[in-house]
Write a protein that holds these residues in place. Structure first.
Motif, mmCIF file in Angstrom:
data_model
loop_
_atom_site.group_PDB
_atom_site.id
_atom_site.type_symbol
_atom_site.label_atom_id
_atom_site.label_comp_id
_atom_site.label_asym_id
_atom_site.label_seq_id
_atom_site.Cartn_x
_atom_site.Cartn_y
_atom_site.Cartn_z
ATOM 1 N N GLY A 119 0.822 -1.204 0.000
ATOM 2 C CA GLY A 119 0.000 0.000 0.000
ATOM 3 C C GLY A 119 0.850 1.245 0.000
ATOM 4 N N SER A 120 1.933 1.235 0.773
ATOM 5 C CA SER A 120 2.809 2.402 0.813
ATOM 6 C C SER A 120 3.556 2.570 -0.507
ATOM 7 C CB SER A 120 3.818 2.268 1.966
ATOM 8 O OG SER A 120 4.682 1.162 1.769
ATOM 9 N N ASP A 121 3.868 1.456 -1.171
ATOM 10 C CA ASP A 121 4.521 1.535 -2.480
ATOM 11 C C ASP A 121 3.622 2.246 -3.486
ATOM 12 O OD1 ASP A 121 6.798 0.275 -1.643
ATOM 13 O OD2 ASP A 121 6.222 -1.707 -2.363
ATOM 14 N N VAL A 122 2.340 1.903 -3.477
ATOM 15 C CA VAL A 122 1.394 2.534 -4.396
ATOM 16 C C VAL A 122 1.264 4.023 -4.076
ATOM 17 C CG1 VAL A 122 -1.014 2.607 -5.142
ATOM 18 C CG2 VAL A 122 0.124 0.401 -4.832
ATOM 19 N N ALA A 123 1.186 4.346 -2.796
ATOM 20 C CA ALA A 123 1.088 5.751 -2.387
ATOM 21 C C ALA A 123 2.320 6.538 -2.821
ATOM 22 C CB ALA A 123 0.903 5.841 -0.876
ATOM 23 N N LEU A 145 5.055 -5.264 -8.346
ATOM 24 C CA LEU A 145 3.838 -5.694 -7.669
ATOM 25 C C LEU A 145 3.038 -6.673 -8.531
ATOM 26 C CD1 LEU A 145 2.668 -2.306 -6.091
ATOM 27 C CD2 LEU A 145 3.772 -4.227 -4.940
ATOM 28 N N LEU A 146 2.988 -6.422 -9.830
ATOM 29 C CA LEU A 146 2.267 -7.335 -10.721
ATOM 30 C C LEU A 146 2.976 -8.686 -10.797
ATOM 31 C CD1 LEU A 146 1.358 -4.866 -13.600
ATOM 32 C CD2 LEU A 146 -0.281 -6.093 -12.155
ATOM 33 N N ASP A 151 -5.494 -3.470 -6.365
ATOM 34 C CA ASP A 151 -5.986 -3.032 -7.670
ATOM 35 C C ASP A 151 -5.030 -1.961 -8.190
ATOM 36 O OD1 ASP A 151 -7.294 -2.272 -9.910
ATOM 37 O OD2 ASP A 151 -9.161 -1.658 -8.931
ATOM 38 N N LEU A 152 -4.173 -2.350 -9.112
ATOM 39 C CA LEU A 152 -3.142 -1.451 -9.626
ATOM 40 C C LEU A 152 -3.569 -0.736 -10.899
ATOM 41 C CD1 LEU A 152 -0.129 -3.878 -9.091
ATOM 42 C CD2 LEU A 152 -0.742 -1.927 -7.665
ATOM 43 N N ALA A 187 -2.524 -4.976 -15.504
ATOM 44 C CA ALA A 187 -3.285 -4.609 -14.304
ATOM 45 C C ALA A 187 -4.778 -4.785 -14.539
ATOM 46 C CB ALA A 187 -2.969 -3.164 -13.909
ATOM 47 N N CYS A 188 -5.238 -4.492 -15.753
ATOM 48 C CA CYS A 188 -6.665 -4.665 -16.079
ATOM 49 C C CYS A 188 -7.053 -6.130 -16.101
ATOM 50 C CB CYS A 188 -6.968 -4.018 -17.436
ATOM 51 S SG CYS A 188 -6.991 -2.210 -17.408
#
Length: 443
Positions: free
Chosen positions: A45-49, A80-81, A88-89, A128-129
């Protein structure tokens, strides 16, 4: 006391869902494991942020810094993928694509560095989709906006988004394409609609519609080859043979009129689409300031041919390498199954930043060298094993190399020359390898 059995080879045979269930059940019994997994989840979560924060500041940076920041965001998405993240990326990937597209309209990207980031961003957005499908009609609307209202980029291939679009999304695109063609537009709008119509026929598997679309095009060798390939893939071999015969007859009877007004480099590329003619076209188009439009059509042609043969796939990869687009070349080599020598060449560059991705290529190379059964090839195989050992260490997979080497040497233990070369390369052979009866080797 015997050592514990290494369960990793068995675990690699299990699907992701089974592994997730086993790990979840164990985490319910083991508080320490559950805490560790929760920490990893929080880290994602922090990586996405952090990725969103980088995008917030990237637009204020110069070209070089912008490319670097966006590259970091793409690295995060890919990591992450690749790790199978449940996050949800798609929103982050979509934002990255849109941001890069907007930036390309504002800067002079003569080097193509930012455009290369865009190609990678679209690929990751498609992944991601697939992992977390968004609203199909919303995704379709975005694709249509990019295609009909965008500046000519990014390049989107419907096949990459087909599973995420589903029936609803595909139907939305089909409806819009039909409406546009009914208006009988001209220029770029018509070209876009016709290309999408062709891709829709491919995605839906409608062979008759696709063949009809291709047959309506002006006669050209690559179009005829694609028709033959489509018919053969559908099991309609007699029709494929008949079409090939008609195409050959047509080529003998008619000679295409020379395109005197076209640049010489474009004419040469159309007649012989290859890396050399592509790069010649690039050089001339850059001088004329029209490379963005020329590249899109030329690259599409190379990709189309790459799907049909290994040689054509190699040409596509060499063309991309000639543009210093190493990441895009690697993806093309994997997708279109380029030859082993080309993949090894790419792996030597790719292994610096992405060592884990190159391990299968080096293993294939080692096996291919061993099958030649001659001293020079055995010596080269040993050198490649040293390289492979280094790549495993860089990827944090040193133990996997020991396991791989043990299996390899056990399989080929009768090849004394190979074993001698491995030892001469100062590669420690696992002690578990057993010699054949009598202690003699046959090769």
């Amino acid at each position: 006391m015997s050592s514990p059995t290494d369960l990793r080879p068995y675990l690699r045979t299990l699907d992701a869902e089974t592994l997730a269930d086993l790990l979840h059940a164990q985490a319910e019994r083991d508080p320490a494991l559950r805490h560790a997994l929760e920490n990893r989840f929080a880290t994602q979560g922090s990586d996405v942020a952090e990725a969103h924060r980088l995008l917030d500041t990237a637009v204020l940076a110069g070209n070089v810094e912008y490319a670097a920041k966006v590259g970091s965001v793409l690295d995060t998405l890919q990591r992450l993928l690749d790790a199978g993240s449940r996050a949800d990326l798609a929103p982050l990937a979509r934002r990255t694509v849109d941001d890069i597209s907007e930036m390309l309209e504002q800067i002079d990207d003569t080097s193509g560095e930012v455009a290369d980031r865009l190609d990678r961003a679209v690929e990751l957005y498609a992944r991601a989709c697939v992992a977390h499908p968004p609203d199909p009609e919303g995704l379709a609307a975005w694709i249509l906006e990019v295609e009909f209202d965008g500046p000519g980029w990014p390049v989107i291939e419907l096949s990459d988004f087909a599973s995420a679009l589903g029936e609803k999304g595909i139907a939305r695109i089909q409806s819009t394409v039909d409406e546009v063609l009914a208006e009988q537009p001209s220029g770029t709008k018509r070209e876009t609609a016709e290309r999408l119509r062709e891709e829709l026929a491919e995605v839906s598997g409608d062979v008759d519609a696709l063949v009809a679309i291709l047959a309506a095009k002006p006669p050209r060798v690559d179009v005829s080859l694609k028709i033959v390939r489509v018919l053969r893939a559908a099991g309609r071999h007699s029709e494929a043979i008949a079409h090939a015969a008609r195409a050959l007859t047509h080529d003998k009877k008619e000679e295409a009129p020379p395109a005197e007004k076209d640049p010489l480099s474009r004419k040469e590329f159309d007649e012989n689409p290859a890396a050399t003619t592509y790069l010649a076209l690039r050089e001339e188009s850059l001088d004329a300031g029209c490379w963005v439009a020329q590249r899109k059509t030329a690259l599409a042609r190379l990709r189309e041919l790459a799907a049909g043969s290994t040689q054509a796939a190699d040409e596509l990869v060499r063309a991309l390498l000639g543009e210093d687009r190493a990441d895009e070349a690697w993806r093309a080599a994997v997708r279109f199954e380029a030859s082993l020598p080309v993949r090894v060449e790419l792996a030597d560059v790719r292994s610096v930043a992405h060592p884990a991705e190159t391990i299968p290529v080096y293993r294939d190379h080692v096996e291919e060298l061993i099958t030649r059964k001659d001293p020079n090839s055995y010596r080269e195989a040993a050198r490649q094993l040293r390289k492979l050992r280094t790549v495993h260490k860089k990827a944090g997979m040193a133990e996997e190399f020991s396991s791989y080497l043990g299996t390899l040497v056990e399989i080929h233990k009768r090849k004394t020359r190979l074993i001698a070369e491995v030892k001469a390369a100062r590669i420690a052979i696992p002690k578990t390898v057993t010699a054949p009866a009598g202690g003699r080797y046959s090769e």
